[in-house]
Design a protein around this motif. Sequence first.
Motif: not given
Length: 420
Positions: A173-179, A365-376
């Motif tokens: 049950n890994m969090p969405i941020r890992i995916y 990588i910057a896009v990924t960082i923002l997606a991890v920070a705000y996954p809604n």
Amino acid sequence: MNILEFSLSKRSNSYYEVYPGAERPDYDFTLERHAATSTNFLESASHIVKGCLGAGIMSIHEGYMNGGLWASLGTTAVIGLVVPYVMYMLVISAQKLYVRLRIPRLTYPDLGEVAVATGPWPSLRRFSKAFRYSIDICLFIELFGTCCVYQIMMAQTLKQVLESVSAGAKNWNMPIRIYILIVLVPVFFLCMIRSLKFLAPFSLFADMLIGICVITSMYYSISRAVDVYDRPAYKSFPGLMNFVGVLLYSIDGVGIVLPVENNMQQPKNFKYVLCFGWTIIMFSVTLTGFFGYLGWGEECKSPITTHMPLETFTIILQFLICTVLTVTFAVSFYVPFRIVWRYIGRRYKRYRGSWESFYRGLLTIAVTILAVAYPNMIRIMIFLGNFFLAFIAFIFPAFIESLVFWNERRRGMIRYNFSF
């Protein structure tokens, strides 16, 4: 040559120096484009479809849930007529300036700058750079955020599929941020492709997969659809505005029309490319949203594939949807990176290709960082659709068109010759 100096020059309209020692009174910008990787009709249309459709179509049924069935359908029809008109307006304005200024291509920010710098009001010409920066900022933020949404949706789809086929993944049950970090790997390598020509085969394949996804979604939605009178026709004004935000995000492609036009073999045929591509876009969005809400009602969740039963075909389809979103990410990534590269690329004269690849990876990588920070995801879509897209899709193109055609006698849609 400085655009403002060019516009104020006293040269005759009947004489232009094209090359040293050569003269031609009529300028054909198509002949002046020397691109080895230009796209044909089908490739250009696939980029239009891919640039407009992507993550948004997977959430349009949730937008219908917010706005109501018939109110959302009517709004779709109205906005579906306005958006392609604005896109074509932008291209026609650019092609008018190609001939007027004797230059072969313009990006969206370039077009905004030269429209103000050569416009009919001298007092505004000093603000041409400021207008360009405004377009740059809005385009970058909107498409940068769009790439974040694509990455979040890829992660959500991957999480659902893996947890349905693997007991180990379900137990972890890994969090969405890992995916989100997992999908960074294919996205990173696809974003290293620097030409739209080489992305065209991926876009064609992704468009076919979108068609399969739309048909499959309709099949499962219709199989459990209720009577249309059982769904509210209209809910509330705030809900309808939320739907407008999601819809604009789902179908807007104003930011990518000029890159597509600039890379076409026959840019004067852009209206046919737009007509063909937009027909596919509107059928896909309307059918997915209408039947998706009709079938799933108040249980609508994004992406729409989460409602499908976990069968072999649908599991494979969801894996393929991840591929579609990866390609869409790469196409949408093209514009914000070109904006950044215009300002930082001039510093690098040696090893320019290597530096461009480095900054492509850095921005990914910057896009990924923002997606991890705000996954809604849905909140990001509504915010982008209601704020930045209003400027990019409606306000800026209308202002540019007014400046370019201010001295034309014929005003309105007839000027664009919409005869197919």
